[in-house]
Scaffold this motif. Structure first.
Motif, mmCIF file in Angstrom:
data_model
loop_
_atom_site.group_PDB
_atom_site.id
_atom_site.type_symbol
_atom_site.label_atom_id
_atom_site.label_comp_id
_atom_site.label_asym_id
_atom_site.label_seq_id
_atom_site.Cartn_x
_atom_site.Cartn_y
_atom_site.Cartn_z
ATOM 1 N N GLY A 172 0.832 -1.199 0.000
ATOM 2 C CA GLY A 172 0.000 0.000 0.000
ATOM 3 C C GLY A 172 0.861 1.241 0.000
ATOM 4 N N ASN A 173 0.314 2.301 0.553
ATOM 5 C CA ASN A 173 1.009 3.585 0.570
ATOM 6 C C ASN A 173 0.774 4.263 1.906
ATOM 7 O OD1 ASN A 173 2.351 5.899 -1.113
ATOM 8 N ND2 ASN A 173 0.604 6.859 -0.087
ATOM 9 N N THR A 174 1.819 4.963 2.396
ATOM 10 C CA THR A 174 1.726 5.733 3.636
ATOM 11 C C THR A 174 2.120 7.176 3.356
ATOM 12 O OG1 THR A 174 2.263 3.800 4.992
ATOM 13 C CG2 THR A 174 2.547 5.956 6.002
ATOM 14 N N GLU A 175 1.255 8.086 3.787
ATOM 15 C CA GLU A 175 1.536 9.515 3.645
ATOM 16 C C GLU A 175 1.853 10.081 5.025
ATOM 17 O OE1 GLU A 175 -0.552 13.663 1.987
ATOM 18 O OE2 GLU A 175 -1.538 11.700 1.737
ATOM 19 N N PHE A 176 3.099 10.544 5.160
ATOM 20 C CA PHE A 176 3.531 11.053 6.460
ATOM 21 C C PHE A 176 4.746 11.942 6.272
ATOM 22 C CE2 PHE A 176 6.149 10.274 10.406
ATOM 23 C CZ PHE A 176 5.393 11.101 11.220
ATOM 24 N N GLY A 177 4.757 13.063 6.988
ATOM 25 C CA GLY A 177 5.892 13.976 6.942
ATOM 26 C C GLY A 177 6.139 14.581 5.584
ATOM 27 N N GLY A 178 5.080 14.755 4.789
ATOM 28 C CA GLY A 178 5.252 15.311 3.454
ATOM 29 C C GLY A 178 5.760 14.307 2.449
ATOM 30 N N GLU A 179 5.818 13.030 2.809
ATOM 31 C CA GLU A 179 6.303 11.981 1.917
ATOM 32 C C GLU A 179 5.184 10.985 1.619
ATOM 33 O OE1 GLU A 179 10.919 11.762 3.598
ATOM 34 O OE2 GLU A 179 9.483 10.138 3.998
ATOM 35 N N ASN A 180 5.243 10.411 0.437
ATOM 36 C CA ASN A 180 4.405 9.275 0.074
ATOM 37 C C ASN A 180 5.324 8.068 -0.068
ATOM 38 O OD1 ASN A 180 1.554 10.197 -0.297
ATOM 39 N ND2 ASN A 180 2.540 11.638 -1.699
ATOM 40 N N ASN A 181 5.124 7.094 0.780
ATOM 41 C CA ASN A 181 6.049 5.963 0.850
ATOM 42 C C ASN A 181 5.336 4.653 0.496
ATOM 43 O OD1 ASN A 181 8.455 7.392 2.235
ATOM 44 N ND2 ASN A 181 6.740 7.846 3.599
ATOM 45 N N PHE A 182 5.945 3.929 -0.428
ATOM 46 C CA PHE A 182 5.463 2.578 -0.717
ATOM 47 C C PHE A 182 5.625 1.723 0.537
ATOM 48 C CE2 PHE A 182 6.318 -1.809 -2.014
ATOM 49 C CZ PHE A 182 5.186 -2.088 -2.759
ATOM 50 N N THR A 183 4.554 1.024 0.931
ATOM 51 C CA THR A 183 4.523 0.344 2.228
ATOM 52 C C THR A 183 4.218 -1.136 2.049
ATOM 53 O OG1 THR A 183 3.712 2.375 3.255
ATOM 54 C CG2 THR A 183 3.492 0.345 4.529
ATOM 55 N N THR A 184 4.944 -1.954 2.774
ATOM 56 C CA THR A 184 4.667 -3.391 2.859
ATOM 57 C C THR A 184 4.066 -3.680 4.230
ATOM 58 O OG1 THR A 184 6.524 -3.904 1.397
ATOM 59 C CG2 THR A 184 5.641 -5.709 2.738
ATOM 60 N N THR A 185 2.975 -4.423 4.235
ATOM 61 C CA THR A 185 2.256 -4.702 5.482
ATOM 62 C C THR A 185 2.167 -6.205 5.706
ATOM 63 O OG1 THR A 185 0.940 -2.694 5.237
ATOM 64 C CG2 THR A 185 0.117 -4.365 6.767
ATOM 65 N N LEU A 186 2.533 -6.612 6.917
ATOM 66 C CA LEU A 186 2.402 -8.006 7.347
ATOM 67 C C LEU A 186 1.711 -8.013 8.702
ATOM 68 C CD1 LEU A 186 5.950 -9.423 6.494
ATOM 69 C CD2 LEU A 186 3.857 -9.719 5.166
ATOM 70 N N GLY A 187 0.899 -9.034 8.943
ATOM 71 C CA GLY A 187 0.231 -9.082 10.233
ATOM 72 C C GLY A 187 -0.572 -10.345 10.439
ATOM 73 N N THR A 188 -1.237 -10.377 11.560
ATOM 74 C CA THR A 188 -2.095 -11.489 11.925
ATOM 75 C C THR A 188 -3.330 -10.934 12.615
ATOM 76 O OG1 THR A 188 -2.196 -13.595 13.127
ATOM 77 C CG2 THR A 188 -0.998 -11.804 14.175
ATOM 78 N N GLY A 189 -4.343 -11.775 12.778
ATOM 79 C CA GLY A 189 -5.568 -11.316 13.408
ATOM 80 C C GLY A 189 -6.413 -12.474 13.898
ATOM 81 N N PHE A 190 -7.435 -12.114 14.640
ATOM 82 C CA PHE A 190 -8.380 -13.092 15.190
ATOM 83 C C PHE A 190 -9.789 -12.568 14.976
ATOM 84 C CE2 PHE A 190 -10.809 -14.835 18.866
ATOM 85 C CZ PHE A 190 -10.753 -16.179 18.497
#
Length: 233
Positions: A172-190
């Motif tokens: 996905g993408n993260t917008e923070f500090g005036g930057e747009n950064n390509f983001t990789t997300t990993l996780g788990t859930g219940f």
């Protein structure tokens, strides 16, 4: 002479007849003894096998199932620990499509606002690395999920809910500090299916991207811990 010969020939026949009569008489005499022996003998029959029927009272359980629809949409909230910054409240929305019983596709959008860095806190109120608008943190991602441990959770003898542990991963993408950064997300859930149209989620995710805010080309890990509700439709 003739009489003597006839006498010799008749002797074996007479002897056989007498022997047969004697044998028959012996059998007749033994019948009462055999009957008495059978009457006094052990004629006990084996006891019949006793079938034990367990006393089990059937109980009625209404188990919540996922509805026939494949789409779900919901809201979530929690905490986002922004790398090099503080942990702040997080809000967001999510949508998912369940392709099969095991795999699903998910879209998430979340936003929060970063606090001060440790350097800013130690330097006092005169030093600010980011403006207020640059501290706004928002992200979106597209994830693929897999139910690794589908099962049930029991709250009581008559209250049971479907549940599942799952893994997610995507980009996905993260917008923070005036930057747009390509983001990789990993996780788990219940996930717990409360009703056939309502579920509750608890998620843990790591949003990873490279940032130049604090140091050049630094890989940041931004940890999300959130919970929310989704509706099937």
């Amino acid at each position: 002479m003739e009489n003597r010969i006839e006498h010799l020939l008749l002797m074996p026949a007479l002897t056989g007849i007498r022997s047969g009569k004697a044998l028959l008489l012996a059998c007749l005499l033994m019948l009462p003894q055999l009957s008495a022996a059978q009457a006094s003998g052990d004629t006990t029959k084996p006891a019949p096998i006793q079938v034990i029927t367990p006393e089990v009272e059937p109980r009625t359980i209404r188990e919540a199932d996922i509805d026939a629809e494949f789409f779900e949409i919901g809201v979530f909230g929690g905490l986002m620990s922004i790398d090099n910054f503080s942990s702040e409240p997080l809000l967001g929305v999510s949508a998912a499509f369940h392709a099969t019983e095991d795999f699903f596709l998910q879209f998430n959008y979340g936003f929060t606002e970063a606090g001060l860095t440790s350097f800013e806190e130690l330097s006092g109120s005169n030093v600010r690395l980011l403006t207020d608008s640059d501290r706004e943190y928002s992200y979106y991602d597209f994830l693929v999920g897999y139910n690794i441990f589908p099962g049930e959770i029991f709250f009581s003898d008559s209250l049971t809910f479907n549940s599942a542990f799952y893994l997610v991963g995507g980009v996905g993408n993260t917008e923070f500090g005036g930057e747009n950064n390509f983001t990789t997300t990993l996780g788990t859930g219940f996930r717990i299916v409360l009703l056939d149209w309502l579920t509750v989620h608890v998620d843990f995710r790591d949003h990873m991207f490279t940032s130049d805010l604090i140091r050049e080309s630094q890989l940041t890990h931004n940890i999300e811990l959130s919970s929310g509700f989704t509706l099937f439709f």
